[in-house]
Design an enzyme around this catalytic site. Structure first.
Site, PDB file in Angstrom:
ATOM      1  N   HIS A  48      76.280 -87.389 -36.470  1.00 27.83           N
ATOM      2  CA  HIS A  48      76.191 -88.052 -37.774  1.00 27.83           C
ATOM      3  C   HIS A  48      76.607 -87.030 -38.822  1.00 27.83           C
ATOM      4  O   HIS A  48      76.352 -85.839 -38.677  1.00 27.83           O
ATOM      5  CB  HIS A  48      74.750 -88.499 -38.066  1.00 27.83           C
ATOM      6  CG  HIS A  48      74.554 -88.855 -39.505  1.00 27.83           C
ATOM      7  ND1 HIS A  48      74.917 -90.083 -40.014  1.00 27.83           N
ATOM      8  CD2 HIS A  48      74.092 -88.127 -40.561  1.00 27.83           C
ATOM      9  CE1 HIS A  48      74.675 -90.093 -41.322  1.00 27.83           C
ATOM     10  NE2 HIS A  48      74.162 -88.927 -41.672  1.00 27.83           N
ATOM     11  N   TYR A  68      67.872 -95.177 -41.234  1.00 26.52           N
ATOM     12  CA  TYR A  68      68.839 -96.249 -41.004  1.00 26.52           C
ATOM     13  C   TYR A  68      68.495 -97.531 -41.757  1.00 26.52           C
ATOM     14  O   TYR A  68      68.991 -98.614 -41.415  1.00 26.52           O
ATOM     15  CB  TYR A  68      68.959 -96.527 -39.499  1.00 26.52           C
ATOM     16  CG  TYR A  68      69.619 -95.381 -38.770  1.00 26.52           C
ATOM     17  CD1 TYR A  68      70.967 -95.094 -38.965  1.00 26.52           C
ATOM     18  CD2 TYR A  68      68.902 -94.561 -37.907  1.00 26.52           C
ATOM     19  CE1 TYR A  68      71.584 -94.030 -38.320  1.00 26.52           C
ATOM     20  CE2 TYR A  68      69.508 -93.499 -37.254  1.00 26.52           C
ATOM     21  CZ  TYR A  68      70.850 -93.240 -37.469  1.00 26.52           C
ATOM     22  OH  TYR A  68      71.457 -92.193 -36.824  1.00 26.52           O
ATOM     23  N   LYS A 125      73.242 -86.036 -31.767  1.00 24.43           N
ATOM     24  CA  LYS A 125      72.364 -87.108 -31.285  1.00 24.43           C
ATOM     25  C   LYS A 125      71.784 -86.819 -29.886  1.00 24.43           C
ATOM     26  O   LYS A 125      72.266 -85.944 -29.178  1.00 24.43           O
ATOM     27  CB  LYS A 125      73.122 -88.429 -31.330  1.00 24.43           C
ATOM     28  CG  LYS A 125      73.485 -88.815 -32.773  1.00 24.43           C
ATOM     29  CD  LYS A 125      74.158 -90.165 -32.860  1.00 24.43           C
ATOM     30  CE  LYS A 125      74.442 -90.532 -34.310  1.00 24.43           C
ATOM     31  NZ  LYS A 125      75.037 -91.875 -34.420  1.00 24.43           N
ATOM     32  N   GLU A 167      69.398 -87.537 -47.154  1.00 19.35           N
ATOM     33  CA  GLU A 167      69.203 -87.208 -45.743  1.00 19.35           C
ATOM     34  C   GLU A 167      68.543 -85.841 -45.558  1.00 19.35           C
ATOM     35  O   GLU A 167      67.660 -85.697 -44.696  1.00 19.35           O
ATOM     36  CB  GLU A 167      70.546 -87.297 -45.015  1.00 19.35           C
ATOM     37  CG  GLU A 167      71.055 -88.736 -45.006  1.00 19.35           C
ATOM     38  CD  GLU A 167      72.491 -88.926 -44.562  1.00 19.35           C
ATOM     39  OE1 GLU A 167      72.935 -90.087 -44.516  1.00 19.35           O
ATOM     40  OE2 GLU A 167      73.180 -87.915 -44.268  1.00 19.35           O
ATOM     41  N   ASN A 202      77.556 -92.136 -30.526  1.00 17.16           N
ATOM     42  CA  ASN A 202      78.835 -91.553 -30.941  1.00 17.16           C
ATOM     43  C   ASN A 202      78.744 -90.045 -31.184  1.00 17.16           C
ATOM     44  O   ASN A 202      79.618 -89.468 -31.810  1.00 17.16           O
ATOM     45  CB  ASN A 202      79.417 -92.293 -32.150  1.00 17.16           C
ATOM     46  CG  ASN A 202      78.549 -92.174 -33.383  1.00 17.16           C
ATOM     47  OD1 ASN A 202      77.518 -91.495 -33.376  1.00 17.16           O
ATOM     48  ND2 ASN A 202      78.953 -92.836 -34.441  1.00 17.16           N
TER      49      ASN A 202
END
Length: 171
Positions: A122, A53, A12, A133, A119
């Site tokens: 992914h 998302y 990320k 994805e 976080n």
């Protein structure tokens, strides 16, 4: 050796801003016997984040997550190894960073996660998610063709690693 499995991974935006963190995570990927099938750095556009998302659209954190994911470039990887989906998720650690810092401090999220939104990484949670994805971020990649033509060569290690592109290619 069993057939390799594909998974999809993202580093990320806050991680990409820290070159040493990227290097450490990439080392974890390689030392965990993952083959990097595809790799790219890309700034997610709003329509991509909304599509990615979509399942979270009604949740309280959706807007914050989409805003964060479009805030700068991310790294996208198609990874391969036996049991890739489960193994990558294990390396990442739990989604909830506060919990992860206690339960799995050596995991990627335990080391580099800042919050539940930030976080660090992914990873796909199922073969269906992998297909969806990969299709969003590597639309030219043909999964069935890869399993047919390339997987045997990757499995037999008939590949070489190109460090500057962070990708394995068939020899």
């Amino acid at each position: 050796m069993n057939r390799l499995e594909l998974t999809f991974a993202i580093l990320k935006p806050h991680v990409i801003k820290q070159p040493l963190a990227v290097e450490k995570i990439r080392n974890v990927i390689l030392t965990s016997n993952f083959k990097v099938v595809k790799s790219k750095r890309h700034a997610i556009q709003l329509h991509e984040a909304e599509a990615f998302y979509h399942e979270h659209k009604t949740k309280f954190f959706y807007k914050r997550l989409v805003t964060f994911m479009t805030s700068g470039p991310s790294d996208f990887y198609i990874l391969a190894r036996e049991d890739a989906i489960r193994k990558w998720r294990q390396l990442m650690g739990p989604t909830k960073v506060f919990k992860t810092q206690f339960e799995a401090p050596d995991s990627i999220r335990g080391q580099f996660g800042l919050s539940d939104t930030r976080n660090a990484t992914h990873g796909s949670d199922s073969p269906e998610s992998v297909k969806k994805e990969i299709g969003l971020f590597f639309p030219q990649f043909n999964i069935e063709q890869w399993y047919q033509l390339d997987e045997p060569k990757f499995r037999l290690n008939q590949i070489e690693f190109i460090q500057e592109n962070f990708v394995h290619i068939i020899k």
